[in-house]
Design an enzyme around this catalytic site. Structure first.
Site, mmCIF file in Angstrom:
data_model
loop_
_atom_site.group_PDB
_atom_site.id
_atom_site.type_symbol
_atom_site.label_atom_id
_atom_site.label_comp_id
_atom_site.label_asym_id
_atom_site.label_seq_id
_atom_site.Cartn_x
_atom_site.Cartn_y
_atom_site.Cartn_z
ATOM 1 N N ARG A 36 0.895 -1.320 0.341
ATOM 2 C CA ARG A 36 0.099 -0.397 0.490
ATOM 3 C C ARG A 36 0.671 1.237 -0.238
ATOM 4 N NH1 ARG A 36 -4.694 -1.706 4.044
ATOM 5 N NH2 ARG A 36 -6.861 -2.902 2.393
ATOM 6 N N LYS A 197 -20.795 -15.614 0.550
ATOM 7 C CA LYS A 197 -22.017 -15.566 0.589
ATOM 8 C C LYS A 197 -22.856 -14.594 -0.584
ATOM 9 C CE LYS A 197 -22.034 -15.624 6.041
ATOM 10 N NZ LYS A 197 -22.159 -14.514 7.034
ATOM 11 N N GLY A 350 -10.731 -8.792 -1.281
ATOM 12 C CA GLY A 350 -9.102 -9.126 -0.560
ATOM 13 C C GLY A 350 -8.357 -10.807 -1.184
ATOM 14 N N GLY A 373 -13.373 -3.389 0.195
ATOM 15 C CA GLY A 373 -15.169 -3.178 0.510
ATOM 16 C C GLY A 373 -15.074 -1.881 -0.733
#
Ligand code: ADP
Ligand code: MG
Length: 397
Positions: A36, A197, A350, A373
């Protein structure tokens, strides 16, 4: 791009407050993965080269509004120093008289790193007064923290109300690449959605169904779709309450002429364990007491074929429990197939990014999103507060 970007700014001698995503893993006071930090270097180097006075700010971990010694940014300053090959000044807070003095003393081309923003509860509350104090350190604001752009925090959103606010190179690349894929994709456009999910990714599936030519479903969420077809799924992870929704999404795909692919065969195991007995079965023949932990080899071939000739590919979510070797083959096959595509390929999430790196094909992916996200919310069609808050180009011209 409709928003101000780095290249629109006159930077010489200006104090520039830059929100970066330096939320990196630390161990014993050292940075163990500097990905990062490296991702922010083009923006930082550009600012240095233009003679700006660079003030960097970031969050690290979840100190929940309190000072946590182990979450100070000193190891990050050290790592950045090594990567830039020049000194990085570091202060022990992000607002206050000492910080103000350090910012005022900066010379053109010098770099200052502020302390962890989340030591102040006002950061995550997007407190306007706190945002104003951050803004008072500089003349210009640059947001290069795509990974935090889906949060309306003081350093990502609030501060943009007090200064001319531009996108850094990393943020710009993310929104241009993801934005083009959604708004004006080269076709055929194929999306692959997996992960545990359905409930995590309903909005992504719904939004992509209005845009793609083919939607490939894998991972645990495929079980809920197979259940909606009436198959018995044994002990597999199935979200029973999402079955009607899965049925509705299949009907939506049909109405919109989107080809939706579900697994034909599955790798099933007796337990959620790497060394559990396992076998390949047809998707409609999961034995009682067994659970689906990966797509089967026939499905992997079919999915790879469906990617053949694609001009735009978006992938989010692994095809199976790839953390366990016996159930990693489906994800690995899809990773290779995505890497082999000639068109634009985008991988976000991720675990999906980890899978691509594990297979060693990261270098062959067109764009690897740095924000799990944030990229998910972008794919859902949501506006990201950190992007919305940036200054419109027109307004400046
Ligand atoms: P990403 O981080 O790429 O967005 P997710 O976090 O949504 O992906 O999903 C990844 C997780 O889904 C992994 O931990 C993986 O083990 C799990 N998973 C994939 N397939 C299955 C399955 N069949 N049963 C249970 N878990 C699964
Ligand atoms: Mg994940």
């Amino acid at each position: 791009m409709a928003k101000l970007t780095l290249k629109d700014l006159d930077l010489q001698n200006r104090r520039v407050l830059v929100r970066v995503d330096f939320n990196v893993p630390l161990e014993a006071g050292r940075v163990t993965d500097n990905t990062r930090i490296r991702a922010a270097l083009p923006t930082i180097q550009y600012l240095i080269d233009r003679g700006a006075r660079v003030i960097l700010m970031s969050h690290l971990g979840r100190p929940k509004g309190k000072v946590k010694e182990e979450l100070r940014l000193d190891p990050v300053a050290k790592e950045l120093e090594g990567l830039l090959g020049r000194p990085v000044h570091k202060v022990n807070d992000c607002i206050g008289p000492e910080v103000k003095a350090a910012a005022a003393a900066l010379q053109p081309g010098e770099v200052l790193l502020l302390e962890n923003l989340r030591f102040h509860p006002e950061e995550e509350k997007n407190d306007p007064e706190f945002a104003r104090k951050l803004a008072s350190l500089a003349d210009l604001y640059v947001n290069d923290a795509f990974g935090a752009a889906h949060r309306a925090h003081a350093s990502t959103e609030g501060v943009a109300h007090y200064l001319p606010a531009a996108a850094g190179f990393l943020l710009q690349k993310e929104i241009e690449t993801l934005g083009k894929a959604l708004a004006d994709p080269e076709r055929p456009f194929v999306a692959i959605i997996g992960g545990a999910k359905v409930s995590d990714k309903i909005s992504v599936i719904r939004n992509l169904l209005t845009k793609v030519d083919t939607l490939i479903i894998g991972g645990g969420m495929a079980n809920t779709f197979l259940r909606a077809r009436g198959y018995s799924m044994g002990k597999s992870l199935v979200e029973e309450d999402q079955v009607p929704l899965a049925r509705e999404l299949m009907a939506q795909a049909e109405r919109q002429g989107v080809k939706m692919l579900l697994p034909r065969d599955l790798v099933v195991a007796q337990e959620f364990k790497a060394d559990a007995p396992h076998q390949v079965v047809a998707a409609n023949a999961v034995p009682d007491g067994w659970m689906a932990l990966d797509i089967g080899p026939e499905t992997a071939r079919e999915y790879a074929n469906a990617l053949n000739g694609a001009r735009t590919v978006v992938w989010n979510g692994p095809m199976g429990v790839f953390e366990m070797e016996p159930f990693a083959h489906g994800t690995e096959a899809v990773a290779r197939a995505v890497a082999a595509v000639d068109g634009m390929t985008i991988v976000g999430g991720g675990d999906s990014v980890a899978a691509v790196e594990k297979v060693g094909v990261a270098g062959k992916i067109g764009h690897i999103s740095t924000g799990g996200g944030a990229s998910l919310e972008f794919l859902e069609g949501k506006a990201l507060p950190g992007v919305v808050a940036l200054t419109e180009k027109q307004a400046e011209e």
